[in-house]
Scaffold this active site. Structure first.
Site, PDB file in Angstrom:
ATOM      1  N   SER A 137       0.861  -1.184   0.000  1.00  0.00           N
ATOM      2  CA  SER A 137       0.000   0.000   0.000  1.00  0.00           C
ATOM      3  C   SER A 137       0.889   1.222   0.000  1.00  0.00           C
ATOM      4  CB  SER A 137      -0.845  -0.010   1.297  1.00  0.00           C
ATOM      5  OG  SER A 137      -1.459   1.238   1.515  1.00  0.00           O
ATOM      6  N   TYR A 150      -2.152  -1.372  10.499  1.00  0.00           N
ATOM      7  CA  TYR A 150      -2.061  -1.474   9.034  1.00  0.00           C
ATOM      8  C   TYR A 150      -0.729  -0.924   8.531  1.00  0.00           C
ATOM      9  CZ  TYR A 150      -3.790  -1.185   4.192  1.00  0.00           C
ATOM     10  OH  TYR A 150      -3.972  -1.331   2.832  1.00  0.00           O
TER      11      TYR A 150
HETATM   12  P1  NAD Z   1     -11.402  -6.240   0.052  1.00  0.00           P
HETATM   13  O1  NAD Z   1     -11.960  -6.080   1.423  1.00  0.00           O
HETATM   14  O2  NAD Z   1     -12.251  -5.851  -1.118  1.00  0.00           O
HETATM   15  O3  NAD Z   1     -10.916  -7.734  -0.168  1.00  0.00           O
HETATM   16  C1  NAD Z   1     -10.098  -8.372   0.760  1.00  0.00           C
HETATM   17  C2  NAD Z   1     -10.367  -9.858   0.692  1.00  0.00           C
HETATM   18  O4  NAD Z   1      -9.481 -10.490   1.641  1.00  0.00           O
HETATM   19  C3  NAD Z   1     -11.804 -10.217   1.097  1.00  0.00           C
HETATM   20  O5  NAD Z   1     -12.379 -11.076   0.131  1.00  0.00           O
HETATM   21  C4  NAD Z   1     -11.636 -10.906   2.443  1.00  0.00           C
HETATM   22  O6  NAD Z   1     -12.594 -11.925   2.682  1.00  0.00           O
HETATM   23  C5  NAD Z   1     -10.223 -11.463   2.335  1.00  0.00           C
HETATM   24  N1  NAD Z   1      -9.640 -11.698   3.641  1.00  0.00           N
HETATM   25  C6  NAD Z   1      -9.542 -10.794   4.653  1.00  0.00           C
HETATM   26  N2  NAD Z   1      -9.049 -11.396   5.749  1.00  0.00           N
HETATM   27  C7  NAD Z   1      -8.819 -12.690   5.411  1.00  0.00           C
HETATM   28  C8  NAD Z   1      -8.340 -13.808   6.127  1.00  0.00           C
HETATM   29  N3  NAD Z   1      -8.040 -13.749   7.423  1.00  0.00           N
HETATM   30  N4  NAD Z   1      -8.222 -14.999   5.481  1.00  0.00           N
HETATM   31  C9  NAD Z   1      -8.580 -15.098   4.170  1.00  0.00           C
HETATM   32  N5  NAD Z   1      -9.066 -14.067   3.452  1.00  0.00           N
HETATM   33  C10 NAD Z   1      -9.194 -12.881   4.071  1.00  0.00           C
HETATM   34  O7  NAD Z   1     -10.036  -5.427   0.075  1.00  0.00           O
HETATM   35  P2  NAD Z   1      -9.132  -4.793  -1.082  1.00  0.00           P
HETATM   36  O8  NAD Z   1      -9.322  -3.321  -1.025  1.00  0.00           O
HETATM   37  O9  NAD Z   1      -9.305  -5.507  -2.361  1.00  0.00           O
HETATM   38  O10 NAD Z   1      -7.689  -5.069  -0.464  1.00  0.00           O
HETATM   39  C11 NAD Z   1      -6.826  -6.075  -0.942  1.00  0.00           C
HETATM   40  C12 NAD Z   1      -5.398  -5.729  -0.528  1.00  0.00           C
HETATM   41  O11 NAD Z   1      -5.051  -4.476  -1.104  1.00  0.00           O
HETATM   42  C13 NAD Z   1      -5.187  -5.599   0.974  1.00  0.00           C
HETATM   43  O12 NAD Z   1      -3.966  -6.157   1.356  1.00  0.00           O
HETATM   44  C14 NAD Z   1      -5.174  -4.109   1.174  1.00  0.00           C
HETATM   45  O13 NAD Z   1      -4.429  -3.738   2.298  1.00  0.00           O
HETATM   46  C15 NAD Z   1      -4.513  -3.658  -0.103  1.00  0.00           C
HETATM   47  N6  NAD Z   1      -4.757  -2.257  -0.432  1.00  0.00           N
HETATM   48  C16 NAD Z   1      -6.039  -1.816  -0.629  1.00  0.00           C
HETATM   49  C17 NAD Z   1      -6.243  -0.484  -0.914  1.00  0.00           C
HETATM   50  C18 NAD Z   1      -7.610   0.092  -1.130  1.00  0.00           C
HETATM   51  O14 NAD Z   1      -7.721   1.321  -1.178  1.00  0.00           O
HETATM   52  N7  NAD Z   1      -8.641  -0.718  -1.301  1.00  0.00           N
HETATM   53  C19 NAD Z   1      -5.159   0.394  -0.988  1.00  0.00           C
HETATM   54  C20 NAD Z   1      -3.872  -0.097  -0.778  1.00  0.00           C
HETATM   55  C21 NAD Z   1      -3.695  -1.429  -0.506  1.00  0.00           C
END
Ligand code: NAD
Length: 255
Positions: A137, A150
């Protein structure tokens, strides 16, 4: 021989595993890697979402909770492309941050990626080819208030990725981080209320005052934009890119 063009990866015959692939960025990565020809293992704790995505990409669903260290043992080890994507957020001031939430975020976003690398690297080393892509991130490179778990977990993932890059180089394995700004996913949509409370503003003001305040490009990133970078990193054209952290952040880290 180089497979694919300079811009796209040909992953036919490769096996990919994407954690958190049931939603958001992980789902987009599973789709992009499958389109490149990979067989995709879709890992998520949400069984319905994992099954839906596995169906969409003609892959395999694995319903596991990555907060459980033993869960990793049930996942395939014969993986050529590992995308450590699963993650979650908790927004609270440091002096009130629940210690069990801190530990949980680190378990899912640092320990599980370590255990999965440890599990999959022997296969990659044996085949002398592999790709580790860690969805970090902008918070792996910068801090924000109220995100102690985080920010510290993503900074730890950055270090883990660099160690893997140094160790993997002699074996044809690259390891990189991708560093998105705010992406249009349920993880971000679910933060609006907590961010409004933590910053003392109305929920309608969170997009401009919090999510887009530090970016030059005034829109949320789309999950497919992140997946395009992930797919490119998996191609042979990116075989000299390792130990890197690639911002997809609308210019946040340029400021
Ligand atoms: P999201 O919530 O849409 O999807 C995350 C998925 O991870 C979900 O399907 C959830 O069920 C799964 N998950 C969470 N905990 C889990 C566990 N203990 N075991 C198995 N599965 C698990 O989130 P996203 O926004 O797509 O985020 C994905 C990645 O991208 C993350 O690592 C997040 O930190 C990173 N990220 C997201 C953003 C953003 O703005 N959305 C920005 C930077 C980084």
């Amino acid at each position: 021989m180089t497979r694919g063009s300079a811009h796209t990866a040909d992953l036919s015959g490769r096996v990919a595993l994407v954690t958190g692939a049931g939603s958001g960025i992980g789902r987009a990565c599973a789709v992009a890697l499958a389109e490149a020809g990979a067989t995709v293992h879709v890992v998520d704790r949400d069984g319905d979402r994992a099954a839906e995505v596995a169906g969409a990409v003609a892959g395999w669903a694995h319903v596991v909770d990555l907060a459980d260290p033993g869960a990793v043992d049930a996942l395939p080890a014969e993986v050529d492309v590992l995308v450590n994507n699963a993650g979650l957020q908790h927004v609270a001031p440091l002096h009130e941050f629940p210690p069990e939430r801190f530990a949980h975020l680190h378990q899912v976003m640092v320990t599980a990626p370590f255990l999965l690398m440890r599990r999959c690297l022997p296969h990659m080393y044996a085949r002398r080819w592999g790709r580790l892509v860690n969805i970090s991130s902008v918070h792996g490179l910068r801090a924000s208030p109220f995100k102690a778990a985080y920010v510290s977990a993503k900074h730890a993932l950055e270090g883990l990725s660099k160690v893997a890059a140094l160790e993997g180089a002699a074996h044809g394995v690259t390891s990189n981080c991708v560093n998105p700004g705010y992406v249009r996913t349920p993880l971000v949509e679910g933060q609006v209320a907590a961010q409004a409370e933590a910053h003392g503003i109305a929920p309608e003001g969170v997009l401009d005052a919090v999510f887009l305040q530090r970016t030059a490009v005034k829109r949320l990133v789309e999950p497919e934009e992140v997946a395009t970078i992930v797919r490119w990193l998996c191609g042979d054209a990116a075989s000299s890119v390792t130990g890197a952290s690639l911002p997809v952040d609308g210019g946040w880290t340029a400021a």
